[in-house]
Design an enzyme around this catalytic site. Structure first.
Site, PDB file in Angstrom:
ATOM      1  N   TYR A 124     -18.002  10.255   1.469  1.00 38.71           N
ATOM      2  CA  TYR A 124     -19.541   9.682   1.199  1.00 38.71           C
ATOM      3  C   TYR A 124     -18.996   8.641  -0.360  1.00 38.71           C
ATOM      4  CZ  TYR A 124     -22.126  11.527   4.215  1.00 38.71           C
ATOM      5  OH  TYR A 124     -22.952  11.636   5.675  1.00 38.71           O
ATOM      6  N   LYS A 178     -28.360  43.139  -4.878  1.00 41.69           N
ATOM      7  CA  LYS A 178     -30.164  42.178  -4.613  1.00 41.69           C
ATOM      8  C   LYS A 178     -28.788  40.850  -4.410  1.00 41.69           C
ATOM      9  CE  LYS A 178     -28.492  40.823  -9.179  1.00 41.69           C
ATOM     10  NZ  LYS A 178     -28.585  41.060 -11.374  1.00 41.69           N
TER      11      LYS A 178
END
Ligand SMILES: *Cc1c(COP(=O)(O)O)cnc(C)c1O
Length: 362
Positions: free
Chosen positions: A254, A34
């Site tokens: 940043y 999955k």
């Protein structure tokens, strides 16, 4: 030809599967693929698992099962997620095995199977502790009887799922195991009883029963390194994209979340949170350059981040390992999960399709 790429070590994947096979006796082996095979790539991993000779694959979503069938996978596929009525045609026509966890779902599945003139292969899910999906043990017998007595169903299995089997001698796990075993004893029947995830495979041999469903372990990640032959099969590499000297007291990236103490050398690595390399690694994780660890400084950006290499040398174009091995050093998923305060599975499934995966056979 890429500035950043994943390497998936297929030979090691086969070794991991063999190591699991050698520990589960006569139990069948269901490889859980999955979430894009835990970030390793759904189709290539499923194909290799089929080539190896696992007995089953498991996915969560119906569409994951559809993708596998369209790719030509012929192994039995168990779709673990609860289905919606509109998905039944796909499940039935592509011979995907699915989960029945209420009499309501049994009724609509049987009705659609009748209309299509088909028989569906199903697994009944028992809730022994997750409180997620599945019927409680006390209602299990009635649901199993209902499925077994309906000619539209072929009862392939009865299963449950562990809450915390990654821990040894865990009281919740032992309780779940006992509850499931006593149900098995009571109900019997010749279908596959299954319970073990990775933790169950490693720590609870009594939970192996007729089939095991390891996910993380197939990809070589186990927090306690409990099976020595098993190793991670995924690594992430990139090439240094820029080099600069930054003066003392300057802020980096940043928000200037990092400020240099003294003049230092900073290299830029072209991987970011837009690729699934989490922002939580800002100022925390390290990377490997020339076999040595160097720390990420400042915020991880969408496409790149910066690394402080101090007085060391490194040139633009040199290889950086973001996780995996380089010379004698290794950066592990467990370490990354700790840095981001999460589970190694979440680190893995976070990676998207932006950075290419290269499958190496040796
Ligand atoms: C995800 C999942 C697994 C595999 O779990 P791991 O701990 O990664 O081995 C097995 N069974 C079910 C029902 C699952 O949802």
């Amino acid at each position: 030809m890429y500035s950043a790429w994943f390497e998936v070590n297929i030979a090691q994947f086969h070794k991991n599967l063999a190591a699991i096979r050698s520990r589960i006796g006569t139990a069948r082996f269901c490889c859980v693929v999955k979430a894009n095979a835990y970030g390793h790539g759904l189709i290539p991993i499923a194909q290799e698992a089929e080539r190896f000779g696992v007995d089953y694959l498991a996915v969560y979503h119906v569409h994951e099962g559809v993708t596998l069938r369209k790719a030509g996978i012929s192994l039995p596929i168990l779709v673990l997620g609860a289905f919606q009525e509109t998905q039944l045609d796909h499940l039935i026509q592509l011979n995907l095995e699915f989960v029945i966890s209420s009499s309501f779902k049994a009724k609509i599945a049987a009705q659609r199977a009748l209309e299509l003139g088909a028989i569906c292969s199903v697994h009944v899910e028992i809730d022994t502790g997750m409180r997620r999906t599945g019927v409680r043990s006390e209602n299990a017998q009635a649901l199993i009887d209902l499925v077994q007595n309906n000619p539209r169903f072929h009862l392939k299995g009865v299963f449950s799922h562990f809450v915390s089997a990654e821990n040894l001698n865990d009281s919740i796990t032992l309780y779940q195991l006992e509850e499931f075993l006593s149900l098995k004893q009571k109900v019997g029947g010749n279908c596959l009883w299954h319970l073990a995830n990775s933790g169950g495979v490693v720590h609870y041999p009594d939970s192996h029963l007729d089939l095991v469903r390891p996910g993380l372990l197939c990809y070589g990640v186990s927090s306690q390194n409990s099976i020595p032959e098993i190793e991670p099969i995924l690594s992430l590499k990139a090439k240094i994209s820029y080099f600069k000297v930054v003066r003392a007291g300057e802020g980096i990236s940043y928000g200037h979340l990092h400020r240099t103490v003294q003049q230092t050398r900073i290299v830029t690595v072209p991987v970011g949170y837009g690729d699934g390399y989490r922002r939580d690694f800002s100022n925390k994780m390290s990377v490997l350059i020339r076999g040595k660890r160097h720390k990420i400084v400042g915020a991880v950006c969408m496409d790149q981040f910066m690394v402080d290499i101090g007085n060391e040398e490194a040139y633009v174009g040199e290889e950086v390992v973001l996780f995996g091995k380089q010379e004698k050093e290794e950066l592990s998923f467990v370490e990354m999960a700790d840095a981001a305060n999460t589970d190694p599975r979440e680190i893995l499934v976070h990676f998207n399709e932006r950075i290419p995966r290269i499958y190496s056979k040796n």
